[in-house]
Design a protein around this motif. Structure first.
Motif, mmCIF file in Angstrom:
data_model
loop_
_atom_site.group_PDB
_atom_site.id
_atom_site.type_symbol
_atom_site.label_atom_id
_atom_site.label_comp_id
_atom_site.label_asym_id
_atom_site.label_seq_id
_atom_site.Cartn_x
_atom_site.Cartn_y
_atom_site.Cartn_z
ATOM 1 N N HIS A 339 0.818 -1.209 0.000
ATOM 2 C CA HIS A 339 0.000 0.000 0.000
ATOM 3 C C HIS A 339 0.847 1.253 0.000
ATOM 4 C CE1 HIS A 339 -3.733 -2.148 0.336
ATOM 5 N NE2 HIS A 339 -3.161 -2.925 1.220
ATOM 6 N N SER A 340 0.306 2.263 -0.621
ATOM 7 C CA SER A 340 1.017 3.527 -0.752
ATOM 8 C C SER A 340 0.006 4.652 -0.748
ATOM 9 C CB SER A 340 1.829 3.532 -2.046
ATOM 10 O OG SER A 340 0.977 3.360 -3.153
ATOM 11 N N CYS A 341 0.479 5.847 -1.124
ATOM 12 C CA CYS A 341 -0.364 7.045 -1.122
ATOM 13 C C CYS A 341 -0.900 7.353 0.272
ATOM 14 C CB CYS A 341 -1.537 6.925 -2.103
ATOM 15 S SG CYS A 341 -1.046 6.512 -3.779
ATOM 16 N N GLY A 342 -0.295 6.791 1.315
ATOM 17 C CA GLY A 342 -0.777 7.012 2.664
ATOM 18 C C GLY A 342 -2.078 6.297 2.941
ATOM 19 N N THR A 343 -2.494 5.425 2.035
ATOM 20 C CA THR A 343 -3.797 4.786 2.161
ATOM 21 C C THR A 343 -3.801 3.770 3.291
ATOM 22 O OG1 THR A 343 -4.172 5.045 -0.198
ATOM 23 C CG2 THR A 343 -5.554 3.463 0.952
ATOM 24 N N VAL A 344 -4.647 3.986 4.291
ATOM 25 C CA VAL A 344 -4.937 2.983 5.310
ATOM 26 C C VAL A 344 -6.451 2.878 5.359
ATOM 27 C CG1 VAL A 344 -4.789 2.346 7.728
ATOM 28 C CG2 VAL A 344 -2.878 3.516 6.648
ATOM 29 N N TYR A 345 -6.954 1.749 4.964
ATOM 30 C CA TYR A 345 -8.396 1.597 4.898
ATOM 31 C C TYR A 345 -9.004 1.647 6.300
ATOM 32 C CZ TYR A 345 -7.503 0.318 0.080
ATOM 33 O OH TYR A 345 -7.095 0.340 -1.223
ATOM 34 N N PRO A 346 -10.212 2.179 6.428
ATOM 35 C CA PRO A 346 -10.858 2.264 7.737
ATOM 36 C C PRO A 346 -10.918 0.897 8.416
ATOM 37 C CG PRO A 346 -12.095 3.493 6.087
ATOM 38 C CD PRO A 346 -11.053 2.724 5.344
ATOM 39 N N HIS A 347 -10.600 0.881 9.695
ATOM 40 C CA HIS A 347 -10.618 -0.379 10.432
ATOM 41 C C HIS A 347 -10.958 -0.122 11.896
ATOM 42 C CE1 HIS A 347 -6.495 1.124 10.998
ATOM 43 N NE2 HIS A 347 -6.529 0.496 12.162
ATOM 44 N N GLY A 348 -11.418 -1.188 12.544
ATOM 45 C CA GLY A 348 -11.815 -1.078 13.947
ATOM 46 C C GLY A 348 -11.743 -2.422 14.632
ATOM 47 N N ALA A 349 -12.719 -2.685 15.503
ATOM 48 C CA ALA A 349 -12.689 -3.884 16.334
ATOM 49 C C ALA A 349 -12.637 -5.166 15.516
ATOM 50 C CB ALA A 349 -13.910 -3.900 17.253
ATOM 51 N N LYS A 350 -13.327 -5.201 14.394
ATOM 52 C CA LYS A 350 -13.357 -6.417 13.577
ATOM 53 C C LYS A 350 -11.962 -6.786 13.100
ATOM 54 C CE LYS A 350 -15.326 -8.304 9.298
ATOM 55 N NZ LYS A 350 -16.218 -8.008 8.131
ATOM 56 N N LYS A 365 1.244 -0.543 18.617
ATOM 57 C CA LYS A 365 1.477 -1.977 18.711
ATOM 58 C C LYS A 365 0.612 -2.747 17.729
ATOM 59 C CE LYS A 365 2.455 -5.473 22.181
ATOM 60 N NZ LYS A 365 2.616 -5.710 23.641
ATOM 61 N N SER A 366 -0.556 -2.228 17.406
ATOM 62 C CA SER A 366 -1.430 -2.915 16.457
ATOM 63 C C SER A 366 -0.807 -2.951 15.067
ATOM 64 C CB SER A 366 -2.794 -2.229 16.389
ATOM 65 O OG SER A 366 -2.714 -0.974 15.725
ATOM 66 N N TYR A 367 0.060 -2.001 14.753
ATOM 67 C CA TYR A 367 0.692 -1.953 13.440
ATOM 68 C C TYR A 367 1.868 -2.908 13.319
ATOM 69 C CZ TYR A 367 -1.642 1.863 10.936
ATOM 70 O OH TYR A 367 -2.536 2.621 10.231
ATOM 71 N N GLY A 368 2.252 -3.561 14.413
ATOM 72 C CA GLY A 368 3.377 -4.477 14.351
ATOM 73 C C GLY A 368 4.620 -3.754 13.886
ATOM 74 N N ARG A 369 5.143 -4.152 12.736
ATOM 75 C CA ARG A 369 6.351 -3.513 12.193
ATOM 76 C C ARG A 369 6.044 -2.528 11.065
ATOM 77 N NH1 ARG A 369 11.443 -7.636 12.463
ATOM 78 N NH2 ARG A 369 10.761 -8.864 14.238
ATOM 79 N N ALA A 370 4.774 -2.277 10.806
ATOM 80 C CA ALA A 370 4.417 -1.343 9.743
ATOM 81 C C ALA A 370 4.612 0.096 10.211
ATOM 82 C CB ALA A 370 2.965 -1.562 9.316
ATOM 83 N N PRO A 371 4.951 1.012 9.297
ATOM 84 C CA PRO A 371 5.212 2.405 9.669
ATOM 85 C C PRO A 371 3.993 3.295 9.502
ATOM 86 C CG PRO A 371 5.903 2.045 7.425
ATOM 87 C CD PRO A 371 5.299 0.731 7.905
ATOM 88 N N THR A 372 4.215 4.592 9.721
ATOM 89 C CA THR A 372 3.270 5.667 9.401
ATOM 90 C C THR A 372 1.974 5.558 10.183
ATOM 91 O OG1 THR A 372 4.174 5.440 7.165
ATOM 92 C CG2 THR A 372 2.482 7.087 7.475
ATOM 93 N N PHE A 373 2.097 5.342 11.489
ATOM 94 C CA PHE A 373 0.914 5.331 12.358
ATOM 95 C C PHE A 373 0.605 6.755 12.806
ATOM 96 C CE2 PHE A 373 -1.098 5.187 16.504
ATOM 97 C CZ PHE A 373 -2.131 4.293 16.290
ATOM 98 N N LEU A 374 -0.675 7.108 12.822
ATOM 99 C CA LEU A 374 -1.111 8.415 13.276
ATOM 100 C C LEU A 374 -1.990 8.280 14.511
ATOM 101 C CD1 LEU A 374 -2.112 10.079 9.867
ATOM 102 C CD2 LEU A 374 -0.017 10.463 11.188
ATOM 103 N N ALA A 375 -1.943 9.289 15.385
ATOM 104 C CA ALA A 375 -2.780 9.273 16.586
ATOM 105 C C ALA A 375 -4.254 9.135 16.227
ATOM 106 C CB ALA A 375 -2.547 10.543 17.399
ATOM 107 N N LEU A 376 -4.663 9.766 15.125
ATOM 108 C CA LEU A 376 -6.062 9.659 14.694
ATOM 109 C C LEU A 376 -6.479 8.204 14.517
ATOM 110 C CD1 LEU A 376 -6.306 12.471 11.980
ATOM 111 C CD2 LEU A 376 -7.576 12.372 14.128
ATOM 112 N N THR A 377 -5.568 7.395 14.001
ATOM 113 C CA THR A 377 -5.866 5.981 13.798
ATOM 114 C C THR A 377 -6.138 5.304 15.135
ATOM 115 O OG1 THR A 377 -4.413 5.953 11.867
ATOM 116 C CG2 THR A 377 -5.001 3.831 12.817
ATOM 117 N N GLY A 378 -5.261 5.553 16.116
ATOM 118 C CA GLY A 378 -5.431 4.927 17.424
ATOM 119 C C GLY A 378 -6.717 5.344 18.103
#
Length: 449
Positions: A339-350, A365-378
Motif C-alpha cells: 500500500h502507498s499514497c498514505g492509504t490505510v483503509y478504515p478499520h476497527g474492532a473487527k 502496537k497494532s501496526y506491528g512492524r508497519a510504519p506511518t501510524f497516526l494518533a487519529l488511527t489509534g
C-alpha cells in the motif's frame, strides 16, 4: 464479568483515550502504566515537533472528560512538540481519570483464568487475568477485557540489516543512539558537533534527525552526515512534499531534500549493515552484507522503526500476520510492501480481533512492524474496540475516520524494501532491486556497479 474492569495497558495517548471511552460507556477502566507518569514514551522524544495539529491529537471522548474539569483546549491549528502533548493533554487526562490510572504497575503477563493457551474449555466464559509487578510485589488482576496500548517505543529495530543486531552492535552501544537527538541539549550538540555521523533509516524519524544534523553542520565545521539507506535508490524517500495532506509532514521531507541537495548529507544506498567494529583510531566501521564498508564514523543514529514486544502475551491466543506481526485482519490494509499514497483503509474492532475473546492490540502496537501510524488511527481504533466490548455492535462496525494521504505512491518502502516502485499505479507492489556493491556516493546520486 460485567463488574470486572477493562484493563488498559499503557498510559500513552491511545491508552488514556481508551480509558476515556470505557468510562463514557459506563464501564470500569483500569489503566496500568509501568512508569511513574503519563506519556512516558512521548516525553522521551519531547523535543520533536509533531506533524499533526492539535486538532488531530486530541481524542473526542478524552476532550469531553477533560472539559468537565475546566480544561482549556490548545489552539487546534498549532503543532505541538512531544513535551507539549504530554504536559498540556496527557498529564491532565491522566489526572481527570484519577485513581483509574495506576503508575509503577508493569504488566508481565496476561492469561485466561486457570487456563494456559492450550486449553479450549472456558475461553469464552472465564475472565482474563493480568499479572502485574509493582514496587510492593506481584499481583493478579481479573479483567473482562484487555486493551494493549503499550506501544513499541521500548523495542526499536536494531541496526542489523537482517532484523537482528549487527555483529558488534552491542559492544558499540555507547556510540549508537536509537532516537532522534535533541540538538537543543548542549550535551547532545557536543556529542555530534564536528563529528562524522551515520544515520540509518528512511522514515520520518530519520528525516527529522537528518534535518537537525544538517542545521548543526551549518554551525559546527567538520560535521559530516552519512545516510545509510537499505533501499537500492533514494526514490521517494523524501515523501510527497506539497502533495502530502499533512502539510508539516510534507515540509519535513522537503527540508531534508534541500539539505541533501546542498551537499550536507551523503547518501549510501543498498547498505544493509552486517557488522560494527572499532578501528585503530576508535571510530566505528560499518560493513554491509555485500561486503561494502563506509568510512569510519564517530557516532551512529539508528532510526529503522520499531517492533512489538509480544513476550508477556505468550499465554494469549493471538492472530498475527507472520510478516508484520500485526493482527491478521489489519495487516493486509497496512502492508508497506503493497500500500502507498498514505492509504490505510478504515478499520476497527473487527480487524483488530484475535482468536482470544476480549483481547485487543491497539495504537502503535497494532501496526506491528508497519510504519506511518497516526494518533487519529489509534483514537478511532479504541472508539470501535470499546464499543465492541460494551456490546454496541453497530457503533463498533461504524468507521468514523478518513486519514490524510502522504502523496507518495507505489509502495512506501519505509522498512526493509530495497527500492520504491519505479512503475505501476498507486498501491502497486515495489520491484525488487539487488543490493549494490558499495561505492562512494555524491549527494543524492546512487552510483552502483
Amino acid at each position: 464479568m460485567d463488574e470486572l474492569p477493562v484493563v488498559v495497558v499503557g498510559a500513552g495517548p491511545v491508552g488514556l483515550a481508551a480509558a476515556a471511552h470505557v468510562l463514557e460507556r459506563g464501564l470500569r477502566p483500569l489503566v496500568l502504566e509501568a512508569s511513574a507518569q503519563a506519556g512516558a514514551s512521548v516525553r522521551q522524544w519531547g523535543h520533536v515537533r509533531l506533524f499533526s495539529r492539535w486538532s488531530e491529537l486530541i481524542d473526542p471522548a478524552a476532550a469531553r472528560l477533560l472539559e468537565q474539569q475546566g480544561w482549556q483546549r490548545p489552539d487546534p491549528a498549532a503543532y505541538p512538540a512531544g513535551a507539549d502533548w504530554a504536559a498540556d493533554y496527557l498529564r491532565p487526562l491522566a489526572a481527570a481519570l484519577g485513581g483509574r490510572v495506576r503508575f509503577g504497575a508493569r504488566v508481565v503477563g496476561v492469561a485466561r483464568r486457570g487456563r494456559d493457551r492450550v486449553v479450549d474449555a472456558g475461553r469464552d466464559t472465564e475472565p482474563l487475568t493480568v499479572h502485574v509487578r509493582t514496587a510492593a510485589g506481584e499481583e493478579r488482576i481479573t479483567a473482562r477485557a484487555v486493551i494493549d496500548a503499550s506501544g513499541t517505543w521500548d523495542t526499536p529495530n536494531p541496526l542489523g540489516g537482517d532484523g537482528l543486531p549487527a555483529i558488534g552492535e552491542g559492544t558499540a552501544s555507547s556510540r549508537i543512539a536509537y532516537q532522534v537527538p535533541d540538538f537543543a541539549d548542549p550535551q547532545a550538540r557536543a556529542r555530534y558537533a564536528g563529528k562524522r555521523i551515520a544515520v540509518a533509516g528512511s522514515g520520518h524519524s530519520a528525516l527529522t534527525a537528518l534535518v537537525g544534523l544538517a542545521a548543526l553542520a551549518d554551525e559546527a565545521p567538520g560535521t559530516e552526515i552519512v545516510w545509510l539507506l537499505r533501499r537500492g535508490a533514494v526514490g521517494d524517500v523524501f515523501g510527497g512534499g506539497e502533495a502530502d495532506q499533512l502539510p508539516a509532514r510534507g515540509a519535513l521531507g522537503l527540508r531534508a531534500k534541500r539539505a541533501a541537495e546542498a551537499g550536507r548529507i551523503r547518501a549510501v544506498t543498498g547498505f544493509r549493515t552486517a557488522s560494527v567494529e572499532a578501528d585503530g583510531a576508535g571510530r566505528l566501521v560499518l560493513t554491509s552484507f555485500a561486503g561494502g564498508k563506509i568510512e569510519p564514523v564517530d557516532e551512529v543514529v539508528v532510526l529503522t522503526g520499531f517492533r512489538p514486544d509480544l513476550s508477556w502475551l505468550s499465554e494469549i491466543r493471538l492472530g498475527l500476520d507472520p510478516v508484520l506481526q500485526a493482527p491478521t485482519g489489519l495487516a493486509p490494509l497496512i502492508d508497506p510492501n503493497v500500500h502507498s499514497c498514505g492509504t490505510v483503509y478504515p478499520h476497527g474492532a473487527k480487524e483488530l480481533a484475535h482468536p482470544e475473546p476480549g483481547v485487543f492490540l491497539v495504537g502503535m502496537k497494532s501496526y506491528g512492524r508497519a510504519p506511518t501510524f497516526l494518533a487519529l488511527t489509534g483514537y478511532e481504533q479504541v472508539r470501535s474496540v470499546v464499543a465492541a466490548i460494551a456490546g454496541d455492535v453497530e457503533a463498533a462496525e461504524r468507521v468514523e475516520l478518513v486519514l490524510p494521504e502522504t502523496g507518495v505512491c507505489g509502495g512506501a518502502g519505509l522498512f526493509d524494501e530495497p527500492a520504491a516502485d519505479q512503475g505501476g499505479g498507486c498501491c502497486a507492489a515495489p520491484h525488487a532491486v539487488p543490493e549494490p556493491e558499495f561505492v562512494e556516493l555524491s549527494p543524492l546520486r546512487a552510483v552502483e556497479r
